[in-house]
Design a protein around this motif. Sequence first.
Motif, PDB file in Angstrom:
ATOM      1  N   SER A 124       0.934  -1.327   0.308  1.00 56.04           N
ATOM      2  CA  SER A 124      -0.356   0.215   0.226  1.00 56.04           C
ATOM      3  C   SER A 124       1.307   1.199   0.043  1.00 56.04           C
ATOM      4  CB  SER A 124      -1.038   0.058   1.301  1.00 56.04           C
ATOM      5  OG  SER A 124      -1.577   1.550   1.115  1.00 56.04           O
ATOM      6  N   VAL A 125       2.454   1.489   0.614  1.00 56.09           N
ATOM      7  CA  VAL A 125       3.015   2.138   0.986  1.00 56.09           C
ATOM      8  C   VAL A 125       3.571   2.681  -0.556  1.00 56.09           C
ATOM      9  CG1 VAL A 125       4.895   3.382   2.048  1.00 56.09           C
ATOM     10  CG2 VAL A 125       2.880   2.394   3.208  1.00 56.09           C
ATOM     11  N   HIS A 126       3.951   2.232  -0.990  1.00 54.78           N
ATOM     12  CA  HIS A 126       4.873   1.863  -2.294  1.00 54.78           C
ATOM     13  C   HIS A 126       3.439   2.549  -4.135  1.00 54.78           C
ATOM     14  CE1 HIS A 126       8.680   0.446  -1.161  1.00 54.78           C
ATOM     15  NE2 HIS A 126       8.563   0.235  -0.771  1.00 54.78           N
ATOM     16  N   ALA A 127       2.140   1.363  -3.119  1.00 56.71           N
ATOM     17  CA  ALA A 127       1.572   1.944  -4.190  1.00 56.71           C
ATOM     18  C   ALA A 127       0.748   3.485  -4.998  1.00 56.71           C
ATOM     19  CB  ALA A 127       0.424   0.708  -4.207  1.00 56.71           C
ATOM     20  N   GLY A 128       0.666   3.510  -3.069  1.00 59.24           N
ATOM     21  CA  GLY A 128      -0.178   5.128  -3.100  1.00 59.24           C
ATOM     22  C   GLY A 128       0.858   6.095  -3.137  1.00 59.24           C
ATOM     23  N   ALA A 129       2.697   5.749  -3.126  1.00 56.88           N
ATOM     24  CA  ALA A 129       3.711   6.901  -3.755  1.00 56.88           C
ATOM     25  C   ALA A 129       3.658   6.987  -5.545  1.00 56.88           C
ATOM     26  CB  ALA A 129       5.105   6.171  -2.947  1.00 56.88           C
ATOM     27  N   LEU A 130       3.380   5.846  -6.088  1.00 55.20           N
ATOM     28  CA  LEU A 130       3.047   6.301  -7.605  1.00 55.20           C
ATOM     29  C   LEU A 130       1.943   6.600  -7.782  1.00 55.20           C
ATOM     30  CD1 LEU A 130       4.084   2.316  -8.546  1.00 55.20           C
ATOM     31  CD2 LEU A 130       6.097   4.382  -8.576  1.00 55.20           C
ATOM     32  N   GLU A 131       0.736   6.575  -7.156  1.00 56.29           N
ATOM     33  CA  GLU A 131      -0.702   7.198  -7.273  1.00 56.29           C
ATOM     34  C   GLU A 131      -0.221   8.638  -7.381  1.00 56.29           C
ATOM     35  OE1 GLU A 131      -5.212   6.501  -6.016  1.00 56.29           O
ATOM     36  OE2 GLU A 131      -3.638   5.397  -4.746  1.00 56.29           O
ATOM     37  N   PHE A 132      -0.093   9.086  -5.976  1.00 52.18           N
ATOM     38  CA  PHE A 132       0.103  10.445  -5.608  1.00 52.18           C
ATOM     39  C   PHE A 132       1.665  10.819  -6.340  1.00 52.18           C
ATOM     40  CE2 PHE A 132      -2.157   9.158  -2.325  1.00 52.18           C
ATOM     41  CZ  PHE A 132      -3.616   9.997  -2.237  1.00 52.18           C
ATOM     42  N   ASN A 133       2.332  10.538  -7.059  1.00 51.34           N
ATOM     43  CA  ASN A 133       3.079  11.406  -7.916  1.00 51.34           C
ATOM     44  C   ASN A 133       3.647  10.658  -9.128  1.00 51.34           C
ATOM     45  OD1 ASN A 133       5.531  12.237  -8.301  1.00 51.34           O
ATOM     46  ND2 ASN A 133       6.588  11.461  -6.716  1.00 51.34           N
ATOM     47  N   PRO A 134       2.686  10.673  -9.820  1.00 50.83           N
ATOM     48  CA  PRO A 134       2.181  10.685 -11.613  1.00 50.83           C
ATOM     49  C   PRO A 134       4.057  10.565 -12.456  1.00 50.83           C
ATOM     50  CG  PRO A 134       0.416  11.948 -11.237  1.00 50.83           C
ATOM     51  CD  PRO A 134       1.346  11.731  -9.627  1.00 50.83           C
ATOM     52  N   GLY A 135       4.077  11.807 -11.540  1.00 53.51           N
ATOM     53  CA  GLY A 135       5.155  12.176 -12.080  1.00 53.51           C
ATOM     54  C   GLY A 135       6.440  12.154 -12.123  1.00 53.51           C
ATOM     55  N   ALA A 136       6.897  10.623 -11.198  1.00 54.39           N
ATOM     56  CA  ALA A 136       8.276  10.452 -10.572  1.00 54.39           C
ATOM     57  C   ALA A 136       9.422  10.599 -11.794  1.00 54.39           C
ATOM     58  CB  ALA A 136       7.723   9.853  -9.832  1.00 54.39           C
ATOM     59  N   ASP A 137      10.312   9.993 -11.354  1.00 51.80           N
ATOM     60  CA  ASP A 137      11.559   9.547 -11.804  1.00 51.80           C
ATOM     61  C   ASP A 137      11.241   8.239 -12.572  1.00 51.80           C
ATOM     62  OD1 ASP A 137      14.557   8.428 -12.413  1.00 51.80           O
ATOM     63  OD2 ASP A 137      14.137  10.210 -12.820  1.00 51.80           O
ATOM     64  N   PRO A 138      11.910   7.625 -14.166  1.00 50.09           N
ATOM     65  CA  PRO A 138      11.260   6.583 -14.002  1.00 50.09           C
ATOM     66  C   PRO A 138      11.725   5.519 -13.499  1.00 50.09           C
ATOM     67  CG  PRO A 138      11.585   7.627 -16.201  1.00 50.09           C
ATOM     68  CD  PRO A 138      11.705   8.837 -15.248  1.00 50.09           C
ATOM     69  N   ASP A 188      13.192   5.212 -10.080  1.00 59.17           N
ATOM     70  CA  ASP A 188      12.232   5.146  -8.782  1.00 59.17           C
ATOM     71  C   ASP A 188      10.519   4.577  -9.171  1.00 59.17           C
ATOM     72  OD1 ASP A 188      13.870   6.973  -7.299  1.00 59.17           O
ATOM     73  OD2 ASP A 188      12.594   8.565  -7.704  1.00 59.17           O
ATOM     74  N   VAL A 189      10.329   5.244  -9.828  1.00 59.44           N
ATOM     75  CA  VAL A 189       9.016   3.953 -10.829  1.00 59.44           C
ATOM     76  C   VAL A 189       9.597   2.556 -10.885  1.00 59.44           C
ATOM     77  CG1 VAL A 189       6.930   3.329 -11.989  1.00 59.44           C
ATOM     78  CG2 VAL A 189       8.127   6.079 -11.698  1.00 59.44           C
ATOM     79  N   ALA A 190      10.565   2.671 -11.105  1.00 60.72           N
ATOM     80  CA  ALA A 190      10.931   0.388 -11.506  1.00 60.72           C
ATOM     81  C   ALA A 190      11.333   0.372  -9.844  1.00 60.72           C
ATOM     82  CB  ALA A 190      12.380   1.494 -12.220  1.00 60.72           C
ATOM     83  N   ARG A 191      12.159   1.207  -9.368  1.00 62.32           N
ATOM     84  CA  ARG A 191      11.565   0.454  -8.193  1.00 62.32           C
ATOM     85  C   ARG A 191      11.469   0.763  -7.673  1.00 62.32           C
ATOM     86  NH1 ARG A 191      15.640   3.929  -7.049  1.00 62.32           N
ATOM     87  NH2 ARG A 191      14.458   5.650  -6.087  1.00 62.32           N
ATOM     88  N   ALA A 192      10.185   1.034  -6.831  1.00 65.78           N
ATOM     89  CA  ALA A 192       9.019   0.927  -6.443  1.00 65.78           C
ATOM     90  C   ALA A 192       8.079  -0.043  -7.252  1.00 65.78           C
ATOM     91  CB  ALA A 192       7.898   2.339  -6.767  1.00 65.78           C
TER      92      ALA A 192
END
Length: 397
Positions: free
Chosen positions: A205-219, A221-225
């Motif tokens: 939930s923590v990592h999925a929430g980070a992706l949801e609220f930060n859609p423009g994150a660095d690729p 960071d997205v791959a790591r999450a």
Amino acid sequence: MDSPAAPRHRRSRRDWLVDTAMFVLAVAFGFYTSVERLHAAPLPPAWLFTLDQVVSMLGCAALWLRRRWPVGLAVTLVALSAVFEMIAGPMLAALFSVAVHRRPRTSGTVFALSVLAAVVFTYLRPDPDMPPLALLTLGLALQGAAVGWGLFVHHRRRLVLAQRDRAARMETEARLRAERVQHQVREAIAREIHDVLGHRLSLLSVHAGALEFNPGADPADVARAARVIRQSAHQALQDLREVIGVLRAPTGEPSAPERPGLPTLADLEQLVAESGRAGMRVDLRDDLGPRESIPDRTGRTAYRVVQEALTNARKHAQGAEVRVRVTGAPGEGLTVDVVNDVPAAVAADAAGGGHGLAGLAERVTLAGGRLEHGPVRGDGDGGPGGWRVRAWLPWPA
């Protein structure tokens, strides 16, 4: 006297056979006595011989009522036996019926009346061919045999009923024990699945929430999450398989503490590291020293305490620092203290809706320990207060 409320039921085939046999024996006894008196001189007075036969036939017919009114019929026949000789057969059958179907005290009272009737008969109608004492002894012997046989049947029936009741109680107790064991197994499954999946799913939930609220994150960071989410999901399934495997272990295999796969106190650092990778700030202080003598169940329960506390902090106190301290010594016990720096009102309100702490309290109690949890205004180390979970577990010397 017979109880008017005695239950009435239809005679079974066995009852009909027994009643018929009693009737035939009584008739045979009366017929034999009548034939004997025809060959010898009837007891005085002579006119009483015919009336004696009529009363004997009526007594034999009355035996068909012995199941409905055993005591009343027996008392009536005993009273008639003080005067009439041939009523002895039905009277003995009635004595037997009372001894079988009524309490021993009632049987003893009716038997005492029959003894008195035998004494009266010996006095009123002495046999010229037999001494009075011999006649009285013969009558008492027959009456005692009938009552004794009836008491034997009565106690044997009570013993059989007691054995049946005992077997029924044992069956009921066995069913209750099985239900209790099944309930305990269900509780164990619920606790294990909650502990395993609650921790893993909170990480997801923590990592999925980070992706949801930060859609423009660095690729990167997205791959790591995404990698953490995949690893956490895979580990959750693996942990669930291990838990189910332990709970399904058949009798004779190693019990849960000895089977591999379940976490122990040695996995505590890895648990804290996983929480750190999820963005939590966790400070672990391990002051145990040598831990070879820590029982497996105690170590595993301590791990679950920290796991549940971290899961709750991750859900309800995001961004707060969590301090974990593990202390103890052989003979003193093992203490686990987890405090998160969040306002007490928030923590108390957030923790009130779940079942994790209740299940954790059950787990700690089963391990022989104590669990305390609630808001704190200061933790003794200069912290601002927050929410505390503290458990004490036994550690034998």
